[in-house]
Design a protein around this motif. Structure first.
Motif, mmCIF file in Angstrom:
data_model
loop_
_atom_site.group_PDB
_atom_site.id
_atom_site.type_symbol
_atom_site.label_atom_id
_atom_site.label_comp_id
_atom_site.label_asym_id
_atom_site.label_seq_id
_atom_site.Cartn_x
_atom_site.Cartn_y
_atom_site.Cartn_z
ATOM 1 N N THR A 73 0.824 -1.202 0.000
ATOM 2 C CA THR A 73 0.000 0.000 0.000
ATOM 3 C C THR A 73 0.863 1.260 0.000
ATOM 4 N N LYS A 75 0.145 5.231 1.306
ATOM 5 C CA LYS A 75 -0.814 5.971 2.112
ATOM 6 C C LYS A 75 -0.758 7.462 1.811
ATOM 7 N N TYR A 80 -5.566 4.666 1.060
ATOM 8 C CA TYR A 80 -4.495 3.733 0.748
ATOM 9 C C TYR A 80 -4.669 3.217 -0.675
#
Length: 391
Positions: A73, A75, A80
């Protein structure tokens, strides 16, 4: 003697938060969510539920009895971006898999290309899991959950008291629900007071002998809703005729108990239930080695890279000549054939010609393979050679 495995995991510290504030988005901490939603393609649709974990390192994990997804991921605020690196079970063979998760909106969505070449979407709502001292009132509940699964080739039927759940197929994950991978999933309590015992089933697409995808239902987890802290006896009737019994004590209210089954009876994959090893070299893909499963067909599956080689033979001795006739006409049920499915690129190759030879339990083969479009063979020929055994 094989013994059934019982996995007990007691949990009283993790509960599902009821607030709608998006949970703790501290980037230095691991975040967890309970999710429920749906996976669908133009041909199939399945409800999904389980646990999503976003680790402090950025690693993404989706765990469910239906299938698992891992990835990375990025962020930005409470959003996300997800890039999937591997998937299995219900999501096996999906490519170009990516999506997003919003902790503020409490939802996630993923999209990709399913193994049959059609678009796949998966997503739903998420609720943050928070750490707390009380048990959230789960101990006051009267019911808890017992989950049965197995990795056997035989179909199982499970009976507790007057309730029978069947057919229970082999689970896609090695170790089934007793694998350490599922410990977090099992640790999350749930209110099942108003639920009934049922099978977890998925509608999936698989490649048929003629190279066309077909839709089947696969049931790999049996979920019994039982009185808490109570002793039970269960009976398992296997496809191979073996009948086994076991005992367990259900856990406290809302808790999950996993029981993984094994059979001492004959294997159900056919040809004496034999398995062995195999290796092959395919010109456009490379060389692969893996386990074989020998039925009326011999299947060499390298699941971690999405490549499946299937040899369909008509006899277990002497020589075999391969032909594409069954694939092209669907009229020659006993025509020997080799199919390679490249799930990473959604390509199917079929033997145009070639031969195979049995020597005891060993089978060697050499074939000319071509790419398929519908029932037609197109493009250049590629060499395939290898061997497998059915010990």
């Amino acid at each position: 003697m094989k013994k059934n495995i019982i996995f007990r995991l007691f949990c009283c510290l993790l509960i599902v938060a009821c607030s709608k504030d998006g949970g703790n988005d501290d980037p230095s901490e691991t975040l967890q969510y309970v999710f429920s939603g749906n996976m669908s393609t133009p041909d199939i649709s399945n409800p999904i539920e389980g646990i999503i974990t976003v680790e402090a390192s950025g690693t993404f994990k989706l765990e469910s009895v239906s299938g698992n997804i891992t990835g990375n991921t990025q962020k930005e605020g409470t959003e996300y971006t997800i890039t999937v690196t591997s998937s299995n079970g219900l999501f096996e063979g999906t490519t170009n898999f990516s999506g997003s998760l919003s902790s503020s909106s409490e939802n996630f969505s993923l999209s990709g290309t399913y193994k049959d070449g059609k678009p796949l979407t998966a997503g739903g709502s998420i609720i943050p899991v928070v750490e707390t001292t009380p048990d959230g009132g789960f101990s006051a509940l009267d019911k808890s959950t017992v989950l049965f699964s197995h990795n056997e080739s035989c179909i199982a039927s499970i009976t507790i008291n007057a309730t029978t759940l069947s057919p229970l197929n082999g689970h896609y994950y090695e170790g089934a629900l007793c694998a350490p991978f599922y410990s977090q999933y099992l640790s999350i309590p749930a209110n099942v007071e108003n639920e009934t015992s049922t099978l977890f089933c998925n509608t999936i697409r698989i490649l048929d002998l003629n190279g066309e995808y077909i839709t089947i239902e696969d049931c790999s987890t049996a979920k019994f809703i039982l009185n808490k802290n109570t002793s039970y006896t269960y009976t398992v009737t296997w496809q191979n005729g073996e009948v086994t019994n076991g005992e367990f004590t259900s856990l406290d209210g809302g808790q999950n108990l996993a029981i993984c089954l094994e059979t001492n009876g004959p294997d159900c994959s056919g040809q004496g239930g034999n398995t062995g090893e195999g290796t092959y070299t395919f010109e456009p893909l490379g060389t692969y080695t893996g386990q074989t499963s020998c039925d009326i067909e011999g299947t060499l599956t390298i699941s971690n890279i999405g490549i499946t080689l299937s040899v369909y033979w008509t006899n277990v001795s002497g020589d075999i000549n391969f032909t594409p006739e069954y694939f092209q006409t669907n009229n020659c049920n006993d025509c020997p054939l080799i199919i390679i499915y490249d799930g990473n690129n959604d390509k199917t190759y079929v033997s145009e010609s070639g031969s195979g030879t049995w020597s005891g339990t060993d089978f060697s083969f050499d074939a000319s393979m071509r790419l398929t479009e519908g029932t037609e063979l197109v493009g250049p020929s590629y060499n395939l050679n290898g061997s497998l055994n059915c010990e």
